[in-house]
Write a protein that holds these residues in place. Sequence first.
Motif, PDB file in Angstrom:
ATOM      1  N   VAL A  82       5.529  32.034   7.605  1.00 29.57           N
ATOM      2  CA  VAL A  82       5.503  32.723   8.910  1.00 29.57           C
ATOM      3  C   VAL A  82       4.067  32.838   9.420  1.00 29.57           C
ATOM      4  CG1 VAL A  82       5.930  34.914  10.082  1.00 29.57           C
ATOM      5  CG2 VAL A  82       7.638  33.993   8.506  1.00 29.57           C
ATOM      6  N   ALA A  83       3.152  33.243   8.533  1.00 29.26           N
ATOM      7  CA  ALA A  83       1.750  33.395   8.932  1.00 29.26           C
ATOM      8  C   ALA A  83       1.144  32.066   9.326  1.00 29.26           C
ATOM      9  CB  ALA A  83       0.952  34.026   7.784  1.00 29.26           C
ATOM     10  N   ALA A  84       1.433  31.019   8.536  1.00 28.46           N
ATOM     11  CA  ALA A  84       0.873  29.695   8.839  1.00 28.46           C
ATOM     12  C   ALA A  84       1.368  29.193  10.191  1.00 28.46           C
ATOM     13  CB  ALA A  84       1.240  28.707   7.737  1.00 28.46           C
ATOM     14  N   ALA A  85       2.690  29.316  10.433  1.00 30.38           N
ATOM     15  CA  ALA A  85       3.246  28.840  11.703  1.00 30.38           C
ATOM     16  C   ALA A  85       2.677  29.627  12.880  1.00 30.38           C
ATOM     17  CB  ALA A  85       4.768  28.950  11.674  1.00 30.38           C
ATOM     18  N   ALA A  86       2.614  30.951  12.744  1.00 29.64           N
ATOM     19  CA  ALA A  86       2.124  31.797  13.841  1.00 29.64           C
ATOM     20  C   ALA A  86       0.652  31.507  14.145  1.00 29.64           C
ATOM     21  CB  ALA A  86       2.316  33.266  13.493  1.00 29.64           C
ATOM     22  N   LEU A  87      -0.168  31.459  13.118  1.00 26.16           N
ATOM     23  CA  LEU A  87      -1.602  31.236  13.326  1.00 26.16           C
ATOM     24  C   LEU A  87      -1.873  29.850  13.903  1.00 26.16           C
ATOM     25  CD1 LEU A  87      -3.113  32.893  10.120  1.00 26.16           C
ATOM     26  CD2 LEU A  87      -3.296  33.704  12.480  1.00 26.16           C
ATOM     27  N   LEU A  88      -1.207  28.851  13.355  1.00 24.26           N
ATOM     28  CA  LEU A  88      -1.439  27.492  13.847  1.00 24.26           C
ATOM     29  C   LEU A  88      -1.008  27.350  15.302  1.00 24.26           C
ATOM     30  CD1 LEU A  88      -0.319  25.385  10.738  1.00 24.26           C
ATOM     31  CD2 LEU A  88      -2.640  25.695  11.599  1.00 24.26           C
ATOM     32  N   MET A  89       0.129  27.948  15.658  1.00 27.31           N
ATOM     33  CA  MET A  89       0.607  27.853  17.035  1.00 27.31           C
ATOM     34  C   MET A  89      -0.282  28.631  17.999  1.00 27.31           C
ATOM     35  SD  MET A  89       4.745  28.089  16.430  1.00 27.31           S
ATOM     36  CE  MET A  89       5.132  27.911  18.166  1.00 27.31           C
ATOM     37  N   LEU A  90      -0.885  29.730  17.523  1.00 31.50           N
ATOM     38  CA  LEU A  90      -1.766  30.525  18.384  1.00 31.50           C
ATOM     39  C   LEU A  90      -3.154  29.906  18.534  1.00 31.50           C
ATOM     40  CD1 LEU A  90      -0.930  34.168  17.225  1.00 31.50           C
ATOM     41  CD2 LEU A  90      -0.458  33.166  19.480  1.00 31.50           C
ATOM     42  N   LEU A  91      -3.666  29.303  17.466  1.00 34.24           N
ATOM     43  CA  LEU A  91      -5.051  28.855  17.449  1.00 34.24           C
ATOM     44  C   LEU A  91      -5.237  27.379  17.808  1.00 34.24           C
ATOM     45  CD1 LEU A  91      -6.262  30.683  14.199  1.00 34.24           C
ATOM     46  CD2 LEU A  91      -6.512  31.435  16.584  1.00 34.24           C
ATOM     47  N   LEU A  92      -4.203  26.583  17.618  1.00 32.27           N
ATOM     48  CA  LEU A  92      -4.351  25.141  17.815  1.00 32.27           C
ATOM     49  C   LEU A  92      -3.488  24.670  18.983  1.00 32.27           C
ATOM     50  CD1 LEU A  92      -4.265  23.872  14.112  1.00 32.27           C
ATOM     51  CD2 LEU A  92      -6.244  24.545  15.485  1.00 32.27           C
ATOM     52  N   PRO A  93      -3.893  23.594  19.645  1.00 35.66           N
ATOM     53  CA  PRO A  93      -3.089  23.080  20.768  1.00 35.66           C
ATOM     54  C   PRO A  93      -1.834  22.386  20.281  1.00 35.66           C
ATOM     55  CG  PRO A  93      -4.939  21.620  20.325  1.00 35.66           C
ATOM     56  CD  PRO A  93      -5.128  22.818  19.439  1.00 35.66           C
ATOM     57  N   GLY A  94      -0.792  22.432  21.080  1.00 40.45           N
ATOM     58  CA  GLY A  94       0.436  21.719  20.747  1.00 40.45           C
ATOM     59  C   GLY A  94       0.257  20.230  20.910  1.00 40.45           C
ATOM     60  N   GLY A 153      12.730  24.244  11.244  1.00 41.10           N
ATOM     61  CA  GLY A 153      11.990  24.819  12.367  1.00 41.10           C
ATOM     62  C   GLY A 153      10.575  25.225  11.991  1.00 41.10           C
ATOM     63  N   PHE A 154      10.418  25.818  10.814  1.00 37.67           N
ATOM     64  CA  PHE A 154       9.075  26.189  10.376  1.00 37.67           C
ATOM     65  C   PHE A 154       8.232  24.955  10.084  1.00 37.67           C
ATOM     66  CE2 PHE A 154      10.600  30.544   9.746  1.00 37.67           C
ATOM     67  CZ  PHE A 154       9.463  31.268  10.118  1.00 37.67           C
ATOM     68  N   ALA A 155       8.856  23.924   9.516  1.00 39.06           N
ATOM     69  CA  ALA A 155       8.124  22.678   9.281  1.00 39.06           C
ATOM     70  C   ALA A 155       7.640  22.094  10.606  1.00 39.06           C
ATOM     71  CB  ALA A 155       9.013  21.675   8.546  1.00 39.06           C
ATOM     72  N   TYR A 156       8.500  22.151  11.621  1.00 37.19           N
ATOM     73  CA  TYR A 156       8.115  21.661  12.951  1.00 37.19           C
ATOM     74  C   TYR A 156       6.994  22.518  13.544  1.00 37.19           C
ATOM     75  CZ  TYR A 156       8.517  20.197  17.814  1.00 37.19           C
ATOM     76  OH  TYR A 156       8.244  19.723  19.070  1.00 37.19           O
ATOM     77  N   ALA A 157       7.105  23.846  13.377  1.00 36.82           N
ATOM     78  CA  ALA A 157       6.105  24.760  13.932  1.00 36.82           C
ATOM     79  C   ALA A 157       4.738  24.562  13.288  1.00 36.82           C
ATOM     80  CB  ALA A 157       6.564  26.208  13.747  1.00 36.82           C
ATOM     81  N   VAL A 158       4.704  24.115  12.052  1.00 39.48           N
ATOM     82  CA  VAL A 158       3.434  23.834  11.376  1.00 39.48           C
ATOM     83  C   VAL A 158       2.921  22.452  11.752  1.00 39.48           C
ATOM     84  CG1 VAL A 158       2.386  23.401   9.109  1.00 39.48           C
ATOM     85  CG2 VAL A 158       3.825  25.414   9.458  1.00 39.48           C
ATOM     86  N   THR A 159       3.817  21.472  11.797  1.00 35.23           N
ATOM     87  CA  THR A 159       3.410  20.087  12.065  1.00 35.23           C
ATOM     88  C   THR A 159       2.879  19.919  13.480  1.00 35.23           C
ATOM     89  OG1 THR A 159       5.102  19.301  10.514  1.00 35.23           O
ATOM     90  CG2 THR A 159       4.200  17.708  12.068  1.00 35.23           C
ATOM     91  N   ASP A 160       3.556  20.519  14.460  1.00 32.16           N
ATOM     92  CA  ASP A 160       3.193  20.334  15.868  1.00 32.16           C
ATOM     93  C   ASP A 160       1.738  20.689  16.153  1.00 32.16           C
ATOM     94  OD1 ASP A 160       3.072  21.622  18.820  1.00 32.16           O
ATOM     95  OD2 ASP A 160       4.584  20.035  18.796  1.00 32.16           O
ATOM     96  N   PRO A 161       1.245  21.902  15.818  1.00 27.87           N
ATOM     97  CA  PRO A 161      -0.160  22.211  16.107  1.00 27.87           C
ATOM     98  C   PRO A 161      -1.144  21.428  15.241  1.00 27.87           C
ATOM     99  CG  PRO A 161       0.882  24.043  14.951  1.00 27.87           C
ATOM    100  CD  PRO A 161       1.970  23.090  15.312  1.00 27.87           C
ATOM    101  N   LEU A 162      -0.759  21.086  14.014  1.00 32.28           N
ATOM    102  CA  LEU A 162      -1.654  20.270  13.183  1.00 32.28           C
ATOM    103  C   LEU A 162      -1.895  18.912  13.846  1.00 32.28           C
ATOM    104  CD1 LEU A 162      -0.432  20.941   9.522  1.00 32.28           C
ATOM    105  CD2 LEU A 162      -2.590  21.675  10.575  1.00 32.28           C
TER     106      LEU A 162
END
Length: 752
Positions: free
Chosen positions: A25-37, A232-241
Amino acid sequence: MAKRGSWIAWATTRRGRWITLGAWVAAAALLMLLLPGVRSQADSNAPNFDESKPSVQAEKLLAEQFRSEEGTPALVVWHREGGLSQDDLKAISAVSADVAASPLPGQRSSLPLHELPPPALAAQLSEDGSTLVWPVVFQPDAPTEEIKQGVEQLRERTEKIAGTPAFEADTADGAELSARLTGPAGISVDATELFSSADVSLMIATVLLVLVFLLAIYRSPVLALIPLVAVGFAYAVTDPLLGYMASKDWIDVDSQAVAIMTVLLFGAGTDYCLFLVSRYRELLAEERSPAAALRAALGSSGGAIAMSGLTVVIALLTLLFAQYGVIKRFAVPFGLSILVMALSSLTLLPALLSIFGRGSFWPFVPRTPEMAKERARRKGKPAPKRTGRRGPGFTGRLVVRRPWTVTLVSVALLGVLALFSTQVKFTFDILSSFPEEMESRQGFALIGDNFSEGTLAPVTVMAQGEAGAIPPVAEKLQALGSVAKVGEPAEAASQPGLRAWKVELAMNPYSQEAMDALPAIREAAEQAIGGADAADRVWLAGQTAVQYDTREAEAVDQQVIIPLVIVLIAALLLVYLRSVTAMVYLIGTVILSYFAALGLGWLVLHEPMGVDAIQGAIPLYAFVFLVALGEDYNIFMVSSIWKKRRKMPLKQAIAEGVSETGPVITSAGLILAGTFAVLATLPIQVLLQFGLITALGVLLDTFVVRPYLVPALTALLGRRAFWPGELSRVPEDEVPAGGELVKASAERSLNK
């Protein structure tokens, strides 16, 4: 069994499951907030070739020496059946004057129709006077988004000046003044809009399809959502990376890659979840402790999931060796998404299953016989009858009792389908990928009906001759049947003797025929300038030249990547199974399945759907996906057989391995095929063709190769299937030390 202290099992402990969930949850939230989609970083203008390609060298020379010829042309096609009226021509001239006075965003130049005298303007019309093509050239480095803004502005200004929505008028009727935007700029805008609009609808359709399949398989709303949460979490992490990597120019991404990545992530990701969930449900019927059952499930399926994910990741990363940029841009998004998904399947999914326990399967909760009796006693109901351990199913018994028959029938079926793959025809015409109602395709059709099709995208021929003398390039080119018109030569800005000719082809400039004509055009120009080094002093620029390089590059990519994928997957199978024999026949079955899928796909596309040719990149795309994903199912089933062989005779191990893995492979195959089939619902031919062929290939793997051909071959080979591994040295009529069953009971079970 996964040991209690292992890192995999730790995610299922009371403390570890919550820490694991919190970390995701933390990884997905932080990556989506800090990195561009990743969608915000998609670049439709990313280069497809390096500077070694002839078309790239030609475009560079054109930009340096013929600035007036440079740019991305948009062709505005004005049309009215029966002929354009004087009022129409006045309105068109007024639009031309407005654009000249106030250029569109990204515009470089436009043909000043408003400055032409009436006779010169009339000369621009088609023979029947019904059609006029107005070129508007955008800057060569203008991004598609800026060109799109310019196009939208042009529509608004045209409607305001002409007093009619010409871009909305029906060209089929032809009674009103209509306008259509085509040419390279129009095609680029339409392609971007198609993929952008498809992206959201594709995501929604894929999620709904997976949800319906999971509900049908497990009949549990909780369990239907758990795999989707993991994906969904895998997608939420992959997208901003991926977005971050693209923002740093480490990779290039485009809308097409992002769209297919979505399908791959939800399809393959759900498969990995099913591999674990199905084993967990089986063990819950034998083990009172959900934690112990989950650890055992991880121990028996975790290795296969990790190996399957690694196989797909490595196969997809081979696309980095592609010359063609569109193919190369698939590698990192696809590889990273599968890597993150495999990690989610081995950590987040077990954590979620541990949190919900048996409640994951509500309302059809699996229980041990003792637990079922206790529950019935509490409710005052009679104790359920114990059915006992189920033996091998029909398919499992068939493949070990009739291995020759099963093998021959399977090979014959796949072989016949594979023969049709030799009839496949290919195209590199991007317009054929568009729906017929797309504006750029309608505009091209009007040009083809009323002018030379070559007007859409002329070829620029540049030749270095003697200073002060004009070589007979135009005469040589005009003598070719493939050339409709040759323009006047243009002088280079600073290179004496270098000239450029605009050449309109006599056919669709995106067609195979146009690409086939380029060598003759080059040869004619070389003959015109003469000299031993003539080949080094002729350059061809334009969309046809780019398409020619595309065709050549894709042919090289197939020759490099396909053998590389085979070698790498073979090496992985060899390391994992420690059997040369198994590696050979597992690779062979997926290759046969691939050609069968290509042949079956061509039959479906060509006959009922009326497709004359498929896009040239489809075979490579389909091969990488089908071979990599096909080996997923191979690995899962063969791993079960290998493990069972250590405690029972080979025939029983095969029969029970097929029966044990059959339901989950069938479910996984249907979900994966369904997600790829979603691509076939989109109005983009390249995605439709890729989705259909891949879906059919997955179904062939699911219902022919995995349940019949592979286990039948294993039965035929006997212990040679394990050669040179340890199991190849165990006599077939013996159970290895520590075996739990004896030969007699196994034979009785198989012969029932």
